[in-house]
Design a protein around this motif. Structure first.
Motif, PDB file in Angstrom:
ATOM      1  N   GLU A  84       0.813  -1.218   0.000  1.00 56.09           N
ATOM      2  CA  GLU A  84       0.000   0.000   0.000  1.00 56.09           C
ATOM      3  C   GLU A  84       0.848   1.271   0.000  1.00 56.09           C
ATOM      4  O   GLU A  84       0.467   2.264  -0.641  1.00 56.09           O
ATOM      5  CB  GLU A  84      -0.934  -0.008   1.215  1.00 56.09           C
ATOM      6  N   TYR A 124       5.100  -0.233  -2.880  1.00 55.88           N
ATOM      7  CA  TYR A 124       5.082  -0.886  -4.188  1.00 55.88           C
ATOM      8  C   TYR A 124       4.011  -0.317  -5.115  1.00 55.88           C
ATOM      9  O   TYR A 124       4.243  -0.139  -6.314  1.00 55.88           O
ATOM     10  CB  TYR A 124       4.896  -2.390  -4.029  1.00 55.88           C
ATOM     11  N   SER A 125       2.836  -0.034  -4.597  1.00 57.55           N
ATOM     12  CA  SER A 125       1.778   0.517  -5.451  1.00 57.55           C
ATOM     13  C   SER A 125       2.095   1.951  -5.875  1.00 57.55           C
ATOM     14  O   SER A 125       1.570   2.435  -6.881  1.00 57.55           O
ATOM     15  CB  SER A 125       0.430   0.477  -4.725  1.00 57.55           C
ATOM     16  N   GLN A 126       2.978   2.601  -5.114  1.00 57.70           N
ATOM     17  CA  GLN A 126       3.367   3.971  -5.452  1.00 57.70           C
ATOM     18  C   GLN A 126       4.555   4.002  -6.417  1.00 57.70           C
ATOM     19  O   GLN A 126       4.601   4.832  -7.325  1.00 57.70           O
ATOM     20  CB  GLN A 126       3.742   4.732  -4.173  1.00 57.70           C
ATOM     21  N   ARG A 127       5.506   3.064  -6.240  1.00 57.26           N
ATOM     22  CA  ARG A 127       6.740   3.101  -7.032  1.00 57.26           C
ATOM     23  C   ARG A 127       6.746   2.100  -8.186  1.00 57.26           C
ATOM     24  O   ARG A 127       7.655   2.131  -9.017  1.00 57.26           O
ATOM     25  CB  ARG A 127       7.935   2.832  -6.116  1.00 57.26           C
ATOM     26  N   GLY A 128       5.793   1.183  -8.215  1.00 54.84           N
ATOM     27  CA  GLY A 128       5.685   0.279  -9.349  1.00 54.84           C
ATOM     28  C   GLY A 128       6.371  -1.064  -9.165  1.00 54.84           C
ATOM     29  O   GLY A 128       7.032  -1.336  -8.148  1.00 54.84           O
ATOM     30  N   SER A 179      10.014  -1.877  -7.962  1.00 56.70           N
ATOM     31  CA  SER A 179      10.403  -1.557  -6.582  1.00 56.70           C
ATOM     32  C   SER A 179      10.188  -2.718  -5.623  1.00 56.70           C
ATOM     33  O   SER A 179      10.599  -2.641  -4.460  1.00 56.70           O
ATOM     34  CB  SER A 179       9.600  -0.349  -6.087  1.00 56.70           C
ATOM     35  N   ARG A 189      -2.385  -5.071 -11.981  1.00 57.19           N
ATOM     36  CA  ARG A 189      -1.189  -4.236 -11.795  1.00 57.19           C
ATOM     37  C   ARG A 189      -1.016  -3.924 -10.309  1.00 57.19           C
ATOM     38  O   ARG A 189      -1.981  -3.713  -9.596  1.00 57.19           O
ATOM     39  CB  ARG A 189      -1.320  -2.919 -12.559  1.00 57.19           C
ATOM     40  N   GLU A 243      -0.059  -1.279  -9.032  1.00 57.65           N
ATOM     41  CA  GLU A 243      -0.562   0.063  -8.742  1.00 57.65           C
ATOM     42  C   GLU A 243      -2.041   0.059  -8.366  1.00 57.65           C
ATOM     43  O   GLU A 243      -2.519   0.962  -7.668  1.00 57.65           O
ATOM     44  CB  GLU A 243      -0.348   0.983  -9.952  1.00 57.65           C
ATOM     45  N   ASP A 244      -2.780  -0.944  -8.832  1.00 59.46           N
ATOM     46  CA  ASP A 244      -4.228  -0.980  -8.623  1.00 59.46           C
ATOM     47  C   ASP A 244      -4.655  -1.796  -7.404  1.00 59.46           C
ATOM     48  O   ASP A 244      -5.840  -1.794  -7.035  1.00 59.46           O
ATOM     49  CB  ASP A 244      -4.922  -1.561  -9.861  1.00 59.46           C
ATOM     50  N   GLU A 283      -6.699  -0.159  -4.388  1.00 61.85           N
ATOM     51  CA  GLU A 283      -8.070   0.198  -4.755  1.00 61.85           C
ATOM     52  C   GLU A 283      -8.945  -1.044  -4.886  1.00 61.85           C
ATOM     53  O   GLU A 283     -10.114  -1.036  -4.483  1.00 61.85           O
ATOM     54  CB  GLU A 283      -8.080   0.992  -6.065  1.00 61.85           C
TER      55      GLU A 283
END
Length: 564
Positions: A53, A56-60, A63, A149, A151-152, A155
């Motif tokens: 949260e 990894y979801s922020q840096r992709g 990371s 992904r 990043e998702d 959510e």
């Protein structure tokens, strides 16, 4: 009360041998013995959620720490999926990072197979928005996405959890989804409703660090149906509905089942468990697995190996003396079911006078739009509840009699058949090489095309038959207990080329005389030959079976020539 690692550490230790034993905590073998045990010691898998949260979801994708990527993220239902274009011959050759795609499979827990129409609608919406429409129904009652992904992920969790769903411990060395009868609480012939036990196990223990570091995965089944509808024979622990002559309805306790490359049918402990004691007994069994399970070698780290080594008498004694601190009541075995089909497909009366309607997608393959339409159909016909089954099927509950025909018509307009052919009804397939990093061959599309071919070639065939297709030796699609089990591997065709094909298992069964299918010496079938082979065997079965004889019984006595 179940033992804890601290309690295990306080137990007097036997001196470790030169092989450090089997890595059993209760024997004092805490030293990490393989990479999986090391990363679990370094950090509990449940802790990875915070990193997903916040980092990894922020840096992709790039990371993500390697031990999280191929280890701890499974504790939250996430596996990297197979990179496109890698053929099956490279599955066992390439390094994990060479097989990894930058997308994930995500598994949504559906404990007991229980869903509301609101939940199904959200599952469909997530599928369409984040998973390229994917949403397979698995043979463990879960829903499985692909193309997720990193990043998702936060959510997706937010949306699922808002309607009471989660991916917590859907994978990893954890207590996986709890299988339950999809008609619990509604079936006219039910012995006992196990729903409250499933709910209590989930409330107490799923997401708890008490059992978040097991030697391997731990599979549970609870059903009070006389159809034996949760494949209890191949779970680590199972509670099977029985009527005790003195104490009434309760559960017969089974342990040590499992398939993969070393299949074992579970064994009865001879113990009767009342409904309100199921969570406590479950915690005792999984506590034994945590403390005494083999951690040195991954391929011996399932509960079935401990049960096989100890035997039922010792296992029950340890459960009673060390974990429950009391004796269990002796009890009867479950009766054999009267039907071979255990999937609840078709139209059936509920105990309240309404009906439930079971239908068959193709090999569990559906999509987000279809799931949303199923939810709409169910609500339009007065239902707010659905169920998934362990046969990759789905059921709509609580349908009034005057709504049944209209619902059936709506489902079949979506190619979700309520009166399917034996081939549509009986064919299952795992994920296969399309997404799975362990797979060697394709499965889902091949299963679907096989259904079409068999329906065209054998339109009058009306016997129950199960055809289970697996992309590798790990038996996620339960090949050893199918009438016709197909284990994916590369085989040599008539021109000497290495092509996709299958090793064949014949005559396996669950429920009715459970056992593993036989292998015919040297019999391997290419993917191109598969429809011809299955047609040939089924025609011989039709011609040579005795009156009332099941395929599994015939296959056990048939000559190798008849099965080739």
């Amino acid at each position: 009360m179940a033992a804890t690692p601290e309690r295990a550490a306080a137990t007097p230790r036997r001196k470790a041998g030169r092989h450090r034993g089997e890595g059993q905590w209760a024997a004092g073998h805490f030293t990490p013995l393989n990479g999986n045990e090391q990363f679990k010691k370094d950090d509990d898998g449940l802790n990875v959620r915070t990193r997903i949260e916040t980092i990894y979801s922020q840096r992709g994708f790039d990371s993500i720490d390697g031990a999280d990527l191929r280890g701890r993220m499974r504790w939250w239902g996430l596996y990297t999926q197979r990179k496109a274009g890698i053929d099956g011959g490279k599955t066992a050759i390439l390094e994990p990072e060479e097989l990894d795609d930058e997308h994930f499979m995500m598994r949504v827990r559906v404990d007991g197979g229980r869903l509301t129409t609101e939940q199904l609608r959200v599952i469909g919406e997530v599928s369409e928005e984040f998973a390229r429409g994917t949403a397979d129904i698995t043979d463990r009652q879960n829903i499985q996405y692909h193309w997720i992904r990193i990043e998702d992920v936060p959510e997706i969790w937010k949306r699922l959890e808002a309607v009471g769903l989660s991916t917590t411990e859907a994978c990893g060395d954890t207590p996986r989804v709890i299988l339950g009868s999809p008609v619990a609480g509604i079936a006219e012939d039910e012995i006992i409703d196990g729903t409250s036990a499933i709910e209590e196990i989930h409330r107490r223990y799923i997401g708890s660090k008490e059992f978040s570091n097991l030697p391997r995965k731990f599979k549970t089944a609870v059903s009070g149906s006389p159809l034996l509808d949760v494949a209890h024979e191949i779970n680590d622990v199972a509670f099977v509905g029985v009527r005790h002559p003195e104490h009434g309805p309760g559960f017969d306790l089974w342990v040590g089942g499992g398939l993969s490359t070393n299949p074992k049918i579970g064994v009865r402990l001879g113990a009767w468990v009342p409904l309100d004691e199921v969570p406590e007994v479950w915690a005792g069994v999984i506590g034994i697995f945590r403390d005494y399970g083999y951690r040195r070698l991954r391929n011996r780290a399932r509960l079935k190996f401990l049960v096989a080594d100890w035997g039922t008498e010792k296992f029950r004694q340890v459960l009673e003396d060390e974990y429950l601190n009391r004796k269990l009541v002796d009890g009867p075995a479950p009766a054999q079911p009267v039907e071979q089909w255990r999937d609840h497909v078709g139209v059936h009366r509920q105990r309240d006078g309404r009906f439930y309607v079971g239908f068959a997608p193709r090999v569990g393959r559906v999509d987000g739009k279809t799931l949303a339409k199923i939810a709409e159909l169910a609500e339009a016909h007065g239902s707010g509840r659905l169920r998934t089954t362990v046969e990759q099927k789905m059921i709509v509950l609580d349908v009034e009699q005057d709504q049944v025909d209209s619902l059936v018509a709506g489902l079949e307009a979506l190619d979700l058949q309520v009166k399917p052919s034996p081939f549509r009804r009986g064919t299952m397939a795992c994920t296969g090489i399309e997404f799975c990093k362990l797979a060697i061959v394709e499965t889902k599309a091949r299963g679907s095309s096989l259904i079409d071919e068999l329906e065209r070639r054998l339109p009058e065939f009306d016997q129950p038959v199960t055809i289970n297709i697996n992309g590798c030796p790990n038996a996620c699609a339960r090949i050893q207990v199918a009438d016709i089990g197909l284990k994916g591997q590369l085989v040599t065709d008539a021109d000497g080329n290495q092509v996709e094909g299958y090793q064949v298992h014949l005559g396996g069964a669950l429920g009715l005389e459970p056992g593993f299918g036989r292998k015919v010496r040297g019999l391997k079938v290419t993917a191109a030959e598969l429809p011809d082979y299955v047609e040939r065997v089924l025609r011989r079965f039709q011609e040579r079976r005795e009156d009332g004889e099941r395929f599994a019984t015939w296959a056990a006595r048939a000559s190798e020539e008849d099965l080739s």
